[in-house]
Design a protein around this motif. Sequence first.
Motif, mmCIF file in Angstrom:
data_model
loop_
_atom_site.group_PDB
_atom_site.id
_atom_site.type_symbol
_atom_site.label_atom_id
_atom_site.label_comp_id
_atom_site.label_asym_id
_atom_site.label_seq_id
_atom_site.Cartn_x
_atom_site.Cartn_y
_atom_site.Cartn_z
ATOM 1 N N THR A 1 -3.782 6.059 -9.403
ATOM 2 C CA THR A 1 -2.498 5.494 -8.933
ATOM 3 C C THR A 1 -2.646 4.002 -8.619
ATOM 4 O O THR A 1 -1.729 3.222 -8.867
ATOM 5 C CB THR A 1 -1.985 6.217 -7.669
ATOM 6 O OG1 THR A 1 -3.057 6.273 -6.717
ATOM 7 C CG2 THR A 1 -1.517 7.621 -7.990
ATOM 8 N N GLN B 1 -1.333 -3.599 -1.713
ATOM 9 C CA GLN B 1 -2.314 -2.934 -2.580
ATOM 10 C C GLN B 1 -2.703 -3.869 -3.724
ATOM 11 O O GLN B 1 -3.858 -3.965 -4.093
ATOM 12 C CB GLN B 1 -1.742 -1.618 -3.117
ATOM 13 C CG GLN B 1 -2.667 -0.874 -4.062
ATOM 14 C CD GLN B 1 -3.982 -0.472 -3.394
ATOM 15 O OE1 GLN B 1 -4.012 -0.104 -2.209
ATOM 16 N NE2 GLN B 1 -5.095 -0.565 -4.134
ATOM 17 N N ARG C 1 0.849 -1.199 0.000
ATOM 18 C CA ARG C 1 0.000 0.000 0.000
ATOM 19 C C ARG C 1 0.880 1.243 0.000
ATOM 20 O O ARG C 1 1.951 1.260 0.605
ATOM 21 C CB ARG C 1 -0.883 0.023 1.250
ATOM 22 C CG ARG C 1 -1.928 -1.058 1.266
ATOM 23 C CD ARG C 1 -2.786 -0.947 2.511
ATOM 24 N NE ARG C 1 -3.646 0.215 2.439
ATOM 25 C CZ ARG C 1 -4.965 0.172 2.619
ATOM 26 N NH1 ARG C 1 -5.573 -0.972 2.892
ATOM 27 N NH2 ARG C 1 -5.692 1.260 2.555
ATOM 28 N N GLN C 2 0.398 2.280 -0.651
ATOM 29 C CA GLN C 2 1.183 3.510 -0.771
ATOM 30 C C GLN C 2 0.672 4.588 0.194
ATOM 31 O O GLN C 2 1.176 5.700 0.194
ATOM 32 C CB GLN C 2 1.093 4.062 -2.206
ATOM 33 C CG GLN C 2 1.362 3.035 -3.304
ATOM 34 C CD GLN C 2 2.820 2.665 -3.449
ATOM 35 O OE1 GLN C 2 3.665 3.517 -3.684
ATOM 36 N NE2 GLN C 2 3.133 1.381 -3.277
ATOM 37 N N ASP C 3 -0.335 4.240 0.999
ATOM 38 C CA ASP C 3 -0.948 5.270 1.846
ATOM 39 C C ASP C 3 -0.396 5.233 3.270
ATOM 40 O O ASP C 3 -0.978 5.819 4.178
ATOM 41 C CB ASP C 3 -2.473 5.108 1.857
ATOM 42 C CG ASP C 3 -2.920 3.740 2.394
ATOM 43 O OD1 ASP C 3 -2.040 2.944 2.814
ATOM 44 O OD2 ASP C 3 -4.135 3.475 2.399
#
Lengths: 338, 338
Positions: free
Chosen positions: B122, B69, B61-63
């Motif tokens: 994204t 993700q 995940r990029q958050d």
Amino acid sequence: MPELRQDRFTKEWVIIAPERGKREGAKREGAQKPIPHYDPKCPFCPGNEAMTPEGTLEIPRQDGRAGWQVRVVPNKFAAVSRTGQPVRHVDGSRHTVEGVGIHDVIIESPDHSQTIATLPITDVGMVLESYKARFDAVSADPRVAQVIIFKNHGFGSGTTLEHPHSQLIATPVISSHVRGRIYEALRYYDDFGVCIGCASLEEELAEQTRIVLITDHFVVIEPFASPVPYNTHIYPRRHMCSFGQISPPELSDLAGVLKTVLERLYAGLDNPDFNYTIVTAPADHSDAQYYHWYLSIIPRLTQVAGFELGSGMSINTVSPESAAEFLRNVRARKSQGA
Amino acid sequence: MPELRQDRFTKEWVIIAPERGKREGAKREGAQKPIPHYDPKCPFCPGNEAMTPEGTLEIPRQDGRAGWQVRVVPNKFAAVSRTGQPVRHVDGSRHTVEGVGIHDVIIESPDHSQTIATLPITDVGMVLESYKARFDAVSADPRVAQVIIFKNHGFGSGTTLEHPHSQLIATPVISSHVRGRIYEALRYYDDFGVCIGCASLEEELAEQTRIVLITDHFVVIEPFASPVPYNTHIYPRRHMCSFGQISPPELSDLAGVLKTVLERLYAGLDNPDFNYTIVTAPADHSDAQYYHWYLSIIPRLTQVAGFELGSGMSINTVSPESAAEFLRNVRARKSQGA
């Protein structure tokens, strides 16, 4: 280990993967509703003839009562137009032909609730006679290059009407798919000097594992590279490239064979949705040495998904050998129970 | 008057018959149920990783939150086996190859309820990055001849699982369908000295009537001989025969294009079932001058029936020109409403 098998007629590969059959698929919901003998809103029921265009062929009832047993009418929402000429336009790489041809509906019975599996053999025979009469008439039209006779049974097969019916579509072009089959058959003939269908039949009869049924004039086979579960081919034993070459005794035999196979599918697989189609030589290849017609029944038990659409290949979770055994045993069970 | 159109890549004919669209078809019943963000029984939801084989690729995940993700895992019910060699057996006309290959599942999001149309760009980009990474890795396997990446969305598309996912199947043979495309592309190249895809793109950009969208790197087109309503092709503008040749800026652009097109289908056609597939050159044709890859989206609004199965042709009741206009206007309506 799954196995890839090559279809000898199309050269397409099929993945036979019984293990994959263990995943959970979408189930048919609930029991099937009973179908009435007559539906007042149905355009194909007797008395509603005005809801369809005027008929091109009618076979009267044989039981002494008035009315038709089989009725052939132009499709009201035809895919091709009966009038005009198949004029071709070429504009760069955009090739078009005006959509001229014949699109018939063959109403198989006055009884809304019947289907080939439940009709008497004589009535099935009349359906096949109407196929033959229309195939011959339409093939003689100089605008026609290819004639496809097919049946859609059940809403999962693409039909929009419940009343038992088949269709005939004649197109002014030979499709790329059929041209591919011709190419492969010609190539086989060039290599071995025999019809690819006759050769296949000989091999299948020797091996026996995919045979469902043999009669005087036909052999019923689950094809070696069957793309879907229970795909069933009915082959004439005699060399014939075109359905138009079928003789009256063969037509009569075919009625019994077709009814028997569809009865077994009906009993064994709980009245599955299916299509069938007559795979035959183009209209002007009516005496070719290299091609062999057959009738292909395609039960619609599974759905085509992205892999099939992208690759042209199929994944079949039921081997044709086990499908053939199953369809042989439906007969055994039925005979024992009778 | 219906019109027959020839597909330039497959040479197959399609009957464009808008009049036929007026017959009543089966309607989708009822409103679609809302889909939960998490389903405790879903093998693809976070926390259930033990329900699938061990992953081959994970994008975190990029958050800032923990977890993945995108997650790529071997398909538990694989159509082909990851181990073994593609040994070939030839016995008369029975040709088989052991079913060796790769069958991956690409889990597109940890959120059970999302789809490409609703994911942020994204996140769509990460899905495409996983396609590219797996395409490259799998293509390098000497047992692999052809790689098909595809997505099935909605139960009418053939999927059995609701959680958003794509699949990759690599086979040890080139399918007859793809060989047919190669043959036609090579023949075009031999005749005209240019890639058939580049030539098609030039003609479509000049004519404009079938264009949906143009970006820096891609053109979205309703194909001239569209076999089904709203079939949509996303073409790279630069000549590339293989998806493996896509550059990082192109991949990033494609994420936006794919999301936009699927958003328009979602909004304009009420979240239709669909498949998409990447049509690309075989694994060892990775730099061919004559072939052009594209992504094809196939909405499943209609059913294949006996005519299509028998002839290989299709009947399409929505012209690609009107489909393109519709999909251009979905954008307009959305922009005006925003």
